[in-house]
Scaffold this motif. Sequence first.
Motif, PDB file in Angstrom:
ATOM      1  N   GLN A   1       0.829  -1.208   0.000  1.00 34.50           N
ATOM      2  CA  GLN A   1       0.000   0.000   0.000  1.00 34.50           C
ATOM      3  C   GLN A   1       0.860   1.253   0.000  1.00 34.50           C
ATOM      4  O   GLN A   1       0.583   2.224  -0.717  1.00 34.50           O
TER       5      GLN A   1
ATOM      6  N   ARG B   1       3.932   1.517  -1.144  1.00 30.37           N
ATOM      7  CA  ARG B   1       4.562   1.655  -2.466  1.00 30.37           C
ATOM      8  C   ARG B   1       3.584   2.231  -3.474  1.00 30.37           C
ATOM      9  O   ARG B   1       3.946   3.084  -4.283  1.00 30.37           O
ATOM     10  N   ASN B   2       2.339   1.752  -3.452  1.00 26.07           N
ATOM     11  CA  ASN B   2       1.334   2.263  -4.379  1.00 26.07           C
ATOM     12  C   ASN B   2       1.073   3.746  -4.145  1.00 26.07           C
ATOM     13  O   ASN B   2       0.948   4.514  -5.095  1.00 26.07           O
ATOM     14  N   LEU B   3       0.985   4.138  -2.869  1.00 26.24           N
ATOM     15  CA  LEU B   3       0.782   5.562  -2.565  1.00 26.24           C
ATOM     16  C   LEU B   3       1.970   6.391  -3.022  1.00 26.24           C
ATOM     17  O   LEU B   3       1.805   7.487  -3.571  1.00 26.24           O
ATOM     18  N   THR B   4       3.177   5.871  -2.825  1.00 27.26           N
ATOM     19  CA  THR B   4       4.379   6.597  -3.237  1.00 27.26           C
ATOM     20  C   THR B   4       4.411   6.737  -4.757  1.00 27.26           C
ATOM     21  O   THR B   4       4.741   7.805  -5.277  1.00 27.26           O
ATOM     22  N   ARG B   5       4.059   5.681  -5.473  1.00 27.87           N
ATOM     23  CA  ARG B   5       4.028   5.761  -6.938  1.00 27.87           C
ATOM     24  C   ARG B   5       3.000   6.780  -7.400  1.00 27.87           C
ATOM     25  O   ARG B   5       3.257   7.553  -8.322  1.00 27.87           O
ATOM     26  N   ARG B   6       1.838   6.767  -6.790  1.00 26.80           N
ATOM     27  CA  ARG B   6       0.808   7.741  -7.158  1.00 26.80           C
ATOM     28  C   ARG B   6       1.283   9.162  -6.903  1.00 26.80           C
ATOM     29  O   ARG B   6       1.061  10.058  -7.718  1.00 26.80           O
ATOM     30  N   ARG B   7       1.933   9.367  -5.774  1.00 29.62           N
ATOM     31  CA  ARG B   7       2.439  10.716  -5.462  1.00 29.62           C
ATOM     32  C   ARG B   7       3.487  11.138  -6.485  1.00 29.62           C
ATOM     33  O   ARG B   7       3.509  12.293  -6.928  1.00 29.62           O
ATOM     34  N   ASN B   8       4.378  10.202  -6.833  1.00 32.42           N
ATOM     35  CA  ASN B   8       5.416  10.526  -7.821  1.00 32.42           C
ATOM     36  C   ASN B   8       4.803  10.853  -9.167  1.00 32.42           C
ATOM     37  O   ASN B   8       5.229  11.797  -9.845  1.00 32.42           O
ATOM     38  N   VAL B   9       3.803  10.085  -9.576  1.00 33.84           N
ATOM     39  CA  VAL B   9       3.141  10.353 -10.854  1.00 33.84           C
ATOM     40  C   VAL B   9       2.459  11.716 -10.813  1.00 33.84           C
ATOM     41  O   VAL B   9       2.537  12.491 -11.767  1.00 33.84           O
ATOM     42  N   ARG B  10       1.814  12.025  -9.708  1.00 29.33           N
ATOM     43  CA  ARG B  10       1.159  13.335  -9.569  1.00 29.33           C
ATOM     44  C   ARG B  10       2.177  14.459  -9.637  1.00 29.33           C
ATOM     45  O   ARG B  10       1.933  15.491 -10.278  1.00 29.33           O
TER      46      ARG B  10
END
Length: 101
Positions: free
Chosen positions: A26, A28-37
């Motif tokens: 979870q 990692r997924n949040l971190t990826r989403r933040r990076n994409v944003r």
Amino acid sequence: MSIEVVSLHDSQRQTVSERFRGLVRQTRNLTRRRNVRLILRGVAATIVLGVIVAGYFLYSSYQFYGQMIDARLARGYLTSRAGIYAAPRTLRPGQALTGES
């Protein structure tokens, strides 16, 4: 009022390591989403800044060349030119000329 205690089957229980792995996923997924944003915001900001800079450049160029043209017109730019747009006629001895030519 009574409380009913229901226990989970062994297949439904999660071990501590499974819970930890789930939390890591979870995160990692949040971190990826933040990076994409962040990347998308950076790209959007770059595009907006580019449009603003290009607009300012076009506006300032229009103002500069507009002033240059106005100054030339004020000095009589169009009236001071010779206005020669065709080759001159060649006259030969004995050639007949009319008033129209």
